[in-house]
Design a protein around this motif. Structure first.
Motif, short mmCIF file in Angstrom:
data_model
loop_
_atom_site.label_atom_id
_atom_site.label_comp_id
_atom_site.label_asym_id
_atom_site.label_seq_id
_atom_site.Cartn_x
_atom_site.Cartn_y
_atom_site.Cartn_z
N TRP A 172 2.99 -6.41 -2.68
CA TRP A 172 2.51 -5.22 -3.38
C TRP A 172 1.89 -5.63 -4.71
O TRP A 172 2.34 -6.58 -5.35
CB TRP A 172 3.65 -4.24 -3.64
CG TRP A 172 4.18 -3.62 -2.37
CD1 TRP A 172 5.34 -3.95 -1.73
CD2 TRP A 172 3.58 -2.59 -1.59
NE1 TRP A 172 5.49 -3.18 -0.60
CE2 TRP A 172 4.41 -2.33 -0.49
CE3 TRP A 172 2.39 -1.86 -1.72
CZ2 TRP A 172 4.12 -1.37 0.48
CZ3 TRP A 172 2.11 -0.89 -0.74
CH2 TRP A 172 2.96 -0.67 0.33
N ALA A 226 0.47 -3.80 -8.37
CA ALA A 226 0.33 -2.60 -9.19
C ALA A 226 -1.04 -2.62 -9.87
O ALA A 226 -1.41 -3.59 -10.52
CB ALA A 226 1.43 -2.54 -10.25
N ASN A 234 1.26 1.12 -6.43
CA ASN A 234 1.30 -0.19 -5.79
C ASN A 234 0.51 -0.15 -4.49
O ASN A 234 0.67 0.79 -3.70
CB ASN A 234 2.74 -0.60 -5.49
CG ASN A 234 3.52 -0.85 -6.75
OD1 ASN A 234 3.01 -1.43 -7.70
ND2 ASN A 234 4.77 -0.42 -6.77
#
Length: 162
Positions: A25, A27, A107
């Motif tokens: 993931w 951000a 994310n």
């Protein structure tokens, strides 16, 4: 980063239809969105941003082309293709669709699947991947894109189409 498998380019065709990788993931932050705007000349010095300022989704909306450009980073960091002197060139996109807005602070990750692997007479290999940008906590993807990459080796430089 996630544990990565390794696939020699010569064996990649055996994995057509399989997952290429799933990234970690990421951000999206305001600094990168701002840097992207500057790099793509989407700043007040170069463009009338009235339409963007009036955007009903707000100023924290992430530009779709930023999502597309992140494919490069996702592939650089996660591609299982390994081998001495291999280099992948951006060969183009066949289809890109932005299906869900992404906002600063969310994310995202990329799930890539090998759609097609085509060895070419000049020694290069055209690799087509289907890429889905997922948003954490959302069922619908933010973006889907079919991306073509031309892989070449540096052996003598003659196998790279110009």
């Amino acid at each position: 980063m996630s544990q990565r498998r390794e696939i020699p380019l010569s064996e990649l065709h055996r994995h057509t239809g399989e997952e290429f990788f799933t990234s970690d993931w990421l951000a999206i932050d305001a600094e990168h969105l701002s840097a992207f705007a500057t790099a793509s000349y989407l700043d007040a010095e170069h463009a009338d941003l009235t339409a963007s300022k009036n955007n009903p989704l707000g100023a924290t909306l992430v530009d779709g082309f930023l999502l597309t450009s992140l494919l490069t980073m996702f592939h650089f960091n996660n591609s299982p293709v390994r081998g001495e002197g291999i280099y992948g060139f951006n060969y183009g996109l066949d289809r890109v669709r932005y299906t869900l807005p992404v906002f600063i602070g969310q994310n995202i990750r990329c799930v890539a699947t090998i759609a097609e692997v085509t060895p070419r007479p000049d020694g290069t290999v055209l690799v087509t991947t289907d890429n889905t940008i997922e948003v954490e906590g959302e069922e619908k993807p933010a973006m889907v894109a079919r991306w073509l990459s031309l892989f070449a080796t540096r052996e003598d430089g003659t196998n790279v189409e110009r």
